[in-house]
Design a protein around this motif. Structure first.
Motif, PDB file in Angstrom:
ATOM      1  N   TRP A  38      16.968   1.107  -0.675  1.00  0.00           N
ATOM      2  CA  TRP A  38      16.457  -0.146  -0.122  1.00  0.00           C
ATOM      3  C   TRP A  38      15.691  -0.927  -1.195  1.00  0.00           C
ATOM      4  O   TRP A  38      15.849  -2.133  -1.333  1.00  0.00           O
ATOM      5  CB  TRP A  38      15.557   0.143   1.076  1.00  0.00           C
ATOM      6  CG  TRP A  38      14.895  -1.071   1.623  1.00  0.00           C
ATOM      7  CD1 TRP A  38      13.585  -1.389   1.558  1.00  0.00           C
ATOM      8  CD2 TRP A  38      15.525  -2.158   2.310  1.00  0.00           C
ATOM      9  NE1 TRP A  38      13.344  -2.594   2.155  1.00  0.00           N
ATOM     10  CE2 TRP A  38      14.524  -3.086   2.632  1.00  0.00           C
ATOM     11  CE3 TRP A  38      16.831  -2.433   2.679  1.00  0.00           C
ATOM     12  CZ2 TRP A  38      14.792  -4.259   3.296  1.00  0.00           C
ATOM     13  CZ3 TRP A  38      17.084  -3.613   3.348  1.00  0.00           C
ATOM     14  CH2 TRP A  38      16.079  -4.506   3.651  1.00  0.00           C
ATOM     15  N   ARG A  39      14.889  -0.240  -1.989  1.00  0.00           N
ATOM     16  CA  ARG A  39      14.140  -0.888  -3.057  1.00  0.00           C
ATOM     17  C   ARG A  39      15.088  -1.474  -4.095  1.00  0.00           C
ATOM     18  O   ARG A  39      14.916  -2.603  -4.552  1.00  0.00           O
ATOM     19  CB  ARG A  39      13.196   0.114  -3.708  1.00  0.00           C
ATOM     20  CG  ARG A  39      12.289  -0.517  -4.737  1.00  0.00           C
ATOM     21  CD  ARG A  39      11.631   0.541  -5.519  1.00  0.00           C
ATOM     22  NE  ARG A  39      12.706   1.448  -5.977  1.00  0.00           N
ATOM     23  CZ  ARG A  39      12.682   2.121  -7.102  1.00  0.00           C
ATOM     24  NH1 ARG A  39      11.669   2.048  -7.867  1.00  0.00           N
ATOM     25  NH2 ARG A  39      13.691   2.902  -7.457  1.00  0.00           N
ATOM     26  N   LYS A  42      16.729  -4.613  -2.676  1.00  0.00           N
ATOM     27  CA  LYS A  42      15.820  -5.757  -2.714  1.00  0.00           C
ATOM     28  C   LYS A  42      15.728  -6.343  -4.112  1.00  0.00           C
ATOM     29  O   LYS A  42      15.683  -7.566  -4.279  1.00  0.00           O
ATOM     30  CB  LYS A  42      14.437  -5.339  -2.219  1.00  0.00           C
ATOM     31  CG  LYS A  42      14.351  -5.228  -0.714  1.00  0.00           C
ATOM     32  CD  LYS A  42      13.014  -4.726  -0.223  1.00  0.00           C
ATOM     33  CE  LYS A  42      11.859  -5.457  -0.764  1.00  0.00           C
ATOM     34  NZ  LYS A  42      10.563  -5.012  -0.208  1.00  0.00           N
ATOM     35  N   LYS A  43      15.722  -5.495  -5.139  1.00  0.00           N
ATOM     36  CA  LYS A  43      15.688  -5.992  -6.515  1.00  0.00           C
ATOM     37  C   LYS A  43      16.949  -6.772  -6.846  1.00  0.00           C
ATOM     38  O   LYS A  43      16.906  -7.811  -7.506  1.00  0.00           O
ATOM     39  CB  LYS A  43      15.520  -4.835  -7.494  1.00  0.00           C
ATOM     40  CG  LYS A  43      14.122  -4.286  -7.557  1.00  0.00           C
ATOM     41  CD  LYS A  43      14.026  -3.208  -8.607  1.00  0.00           C
ATOM     42  CE  LYS A  43      12.637  -2.629  -8.691  1.00  0.00           C
ATOM     43  NZ  LYS A  43      12.538  -1.554  -9.698  1.00  0.00           N
ATOM     44  N   VAL A  45      18.966  -8.381  -4.739  1.00  0.00           N
ATOM     45  CA  VAL A  45      18.966  -9.652  -4.003  1.00  0.00           C
ATOM     46  C   VAL A  45      18.021 -10.636  -4.677  1.00  0.00           C
ATOM     47  O   VAL A  45      18.315 -11.828  -4.772  1.00  0.00           O
ATOM     48  CB  VAL A  45      18.571  -9.409  -2.529  1.00  0.00           C
ATOM     49  CG1 VAL A  45      18.273 -10.710  -1.817  1.00  0.00           C
ATOM     50  CG2 VAL A  45      19.671  -8.652  -1.805  1.00  0.00           C
ATOM     51  N   GLU A  46      16.902 -10.149  -5.172  1.00  0.00           N
ATOM     52  CA  GLU A  46      15.960 -11.002  -5.877  1.00  0.00           C
ATOM     53  C   GLU A  46      16.579 -11.598  -7.137  1.00  0.00           C
ATOM     54  O   GLU A  46      16.330 -12.752  -7.490  1.00  0.00           O
ATOM     55  CB  GLU A  46      14.721 -10.177  -6.240  1.00  0.00           C
ATOM     56  CG  GLU A  46      13.472 -10.966  -6.448  1.00  0.00           C
ATOM     57  CD  GLU A  46      12.282 -10.043  -6.615  1.00  0.00           C
ATOM     58  OE1 GLU A  46      11.916  -9.784  -7.773  1.00  0.00           O
ATOM     59  OE2 GLU A  46      11.750  -9.597  -5.607  1.00  0.00           O
TER      60      GLU A  46
END
Length: 101
Positions: A38-39, A42-43, A45-46
């Motif tokens: 998940w982390r 998120k990176k 997508v950022e």
């Protein structure tokens, strides 16, 4: 008294080592596999998001007008309302009257 102080020193060192390792790994040492995925997601997508808004085109009046319309709050709210309205229409069961099956 000496036993208490000895236990306190050992406990302080133990907690210090654990916190040091936790900070060294940026908090990832205790994450589960799903939490790490998940982390990482998120990176990614950022990274995919645009860094800045493109500049307003000044060479064409029509393109400048379109750019202004697309950057306005009215356009953004209108598109949100239309998406929600379409989602609501898809969620409503439609009943046809007079159709024999």
């Amino acid at each position: 008294a000496y036993i208490f102080l000895g236990i306190l020193v050992v406990l302080t060192l133990f907690v210090g080592v654990i916190l040091g390792n936790f900070q060294k790994n940026n908090g990832t040492a205790l994450l589960t596999v799903d939490q790490r995925r998940w982390r990482d997601l998120k990176k990614r997508v950022e990274i995919l998001q645009p860094l800045s808004i493109p500049p307003r085109p000044e060479n064409s009046a029509f393109r400048s007008w379109i750019y202004d319309q697309l950057q306005s709050k009215t356009y953004k709210w209108t598109s949100i309302v239309l998406v929600l309205l379409q989602s609501a229409m898809l969620a409503i069961p439609w009943v046809t009257v007079g159709v024999k099956s």
